[in-house]
Design a protein around this motif. Structure first.
Motif, short mmCIF file in Angstrom:
data_model
loop_
_atom_site.label_atom_id
_atom_site.label_comp_id
_atom_site.label_asym_id
_atom_site.label_seq_id
_atom_site.Cartn_x
_atom_site.Cartn_y
_atom_site.Cartn_z
N GLU A 223 0.83 -1.20 0.00
CA GLU A 223 0.00 0.00 0.00
C GLU A 223 0.86 1.26 0.00
N LEU A 224 1.89 1.27 0.83
CA LEU A 224 2.79 2.43 0.88
C LEU A 224 3.44 2.67 -0.48
N ASP A 225 3.88 1.58 -1.13
CA ASP A 225 4.52 1.70 -2.44
C ASP A 225 3.55 2.24 -3.49
N ILE A 226 2.33 1.69 -3.50
CA ILE A 226 1.33 2.13 -4.48
C ILE A 226 0.97 3.59 -4.26
N CYS A 227 0.83 4.00 -3.00
CA CYS A 227 0.49 5.39 -2.72
C CYS A 227 1.60 6.34 -3.14
N ARG A 228 2.84 5.94 -2.92
CA ARG A 228 3.96 6.78 -3.33
C ARG A 228 3.98 6.98 -4.85
N ARG A 229 3.73 5.90 -5.58
CA ARG A 229 3.85 5.96 -7.04
C ARG A 229 2.61 6.49 -7.74
N PHE A 230 1.43 6.19 -7.19
CA PHE A 230 0.21 6.48 -7.95
C PHE A 230 -0.85 7.23 -7.14
N GLY A 231 -0.46 7.82 -6.01
CA GLY A 231 -1.44 8.45 -5.14
C GLY A 231 -2.26 9.55 -5.78
N ALA A 232 -1.74 10.19 -6.83
CA ALA A 232 -2.50 11.25 -7.49
C ALA A 232 -3.65 10.72 -8.32
N ALA A 233 -3.66 9.42 -8.59
CA ALA A 233 -4.68 8.84 -9.47
C ALA A 233 -5.96 8.44 -8.73
N TYR A 234 -5.92 8.40 -7.42
CA TYR A 234 -7.10 7.96 -6.67
C TYR A 234 -7.10 8.57 -5.28
N GLY A 235 -8.21 8.45 -4.59
CA GLY A 235 -8.29 8.96 -3.23
C GLY A 235 -9.73 8.93 -2.73
N TYR A 236 -9.90 9.39 -1.50
CA TYR A 236 -11.23 9.43 -0.91
C TYR A 236 -11.94 10.74 -1.22
N VAL A 237 -13.26 10.66 -1.42
CA VAL A 237 -14.09 11.84 -1.51
C VAL A 237 -15.09 11.80 -0.35
N PHE A 238 -15.38 12.98 0.18
CA PHE A 238 -16.39 13.12 1.23
C PHE A 238 -17.68 13.54 0.54
N VAL A 239 -18.73 12.78 0.75
CA VAL A 239 -20.01 13.04 0.09
C VAL A 239 -21.07 13.31 1.16
N ILE A 240 -21.80 14.41 1.00
CA ILE A 240 -22.87 14.78 1.91
C ILE A 240 -24.18 14.82 1.12
N LEU A 241 -25.14 14.02 1.55
CA LEU A 241 -26.40 13.85 0.83
C LEU A 241 -27.57 14.10 1.76
N SER A 242 -28.68 14.52 1.21
CA SER A 242 -29.92 14.58 1.97
C SER A 242 -30.94 13.65 1.33
N LYS A 243 -31.80 13.13 2.17
CA LYS A 243 -32.84 12.19 1.70
C LYS A 243 -33.89 12.93 0.88
N VAL A 244 -34.18 12.41 -0.30
CA VAL A 244 -35.20 12.99 -1.15
C VAL A 244 -36.58 12.49 -0.69
#
Length: 244
Positions: A223-244
């Protein structure tokens, strides 16, 4: 392997990417919540975000996780923070909370919805929420169009198939939600808050003869190796939703 992860990660303040700063930012972006209703923190782990949610909202929080040891750590941290009277816990999965329908004002879930699947989680939560209820969660996504083969292979081995933010939002809409806010976790939430703790954790157990612990160390090294080499290609997003 679950016990091996618990052993190696014991003492870490975070079990995944995130930060108090990002939790507080997400809280600041919440729309007005129903005046009544439960605040649930699902897949809470050892409570890094639970403590912030309980402190900022000044409302009781029910935190749940499938790991009793994590909940015990949360109890200890809540006592130290002076929040023990505001946080209760239960052993439950994020897609089987045991909570009644139309009972929740807010459902919080940092770094854990992937354990049950985004669609399954959102559908279960929709029935729990009161009218005007809100969901806030983080989920891993690809950024841009690049899909490095090494990163894709590693992530598929430890994470459900990933999509991009646009496809994630389409799924949210299909499950009966409206977007309130969305942002990507900054790089510091990975390296300063999470991965920096992994390095000393795995070094403490580098010579341990337990094969499961050695498997955990190997995964962390990768995981550390993949993050060092390719961390710009993926990551977490914070999503805030309301119930329709």
């Amino acid at each position: 392997m679950e016990q091996a992860y618990a052993t190696v990660f014991a003492g870490m303040t975070r079990q995944g990417p995130g930060s108090e700063r990002s939790t507080r930012k997400a809280l600041s972006l919440l729309p007005p919540l129903p005046d009544t209703g439960t605040v649930l923190d699902l897949g809470c782990g050892t409570g890094a975000s639970t403590l912030v949610v309980a402190d900022v909202l000044d409302r009781p929080v029910l935190a749940s996780d499938v790991n009793p040891a994590s909940l015990e750590t949360l109890h200890q941290r809540a006592r130290t923070a002076g929040l023990k009277n505001r946080i209760t816990t239960s052993i439950a999965s994020a897609d089987a909370t045991g909570q009644p329908d139309d009972s929740a004002a807010l459902i919080w879930c940092e770094g854990a919805i992937f354990t049950v699947g985004v669609e399954a989680g959102l559908k279960h939560w929709h029935s729990l929420l009161k009218r005007g209820g809100v969901v806030a969660f983080t989920e891993m996504c690809w950024f841009g169009t690049e899909r490095p083969a090494d990163a894709a292979a590693f992530l598929l081995g430890c994470y459900p198939p990933m999509t991009d933010a646009a496809s994630l939002l389409s799924l949210c809409f299909a499950c009966g939600y409206r977007l309130e806010a969305m942002f990507a976790l900054p790089e510091a939430d990975w390296w300063d808050e999470y991965l920096a703790q992994i390095v000393p954790a795995i070094e403490r157990y580098r010579g341990n003869p337990d094969p499961d612990i050695q498997s955990v160390i190997a995964i962390c090294d990768q995981e550390l190796d993949i993050c060092r080499r390719f961390g710009a290609a993926y990551g977490y997003v914070f999503v805030i939703l309301s119930k329709v």
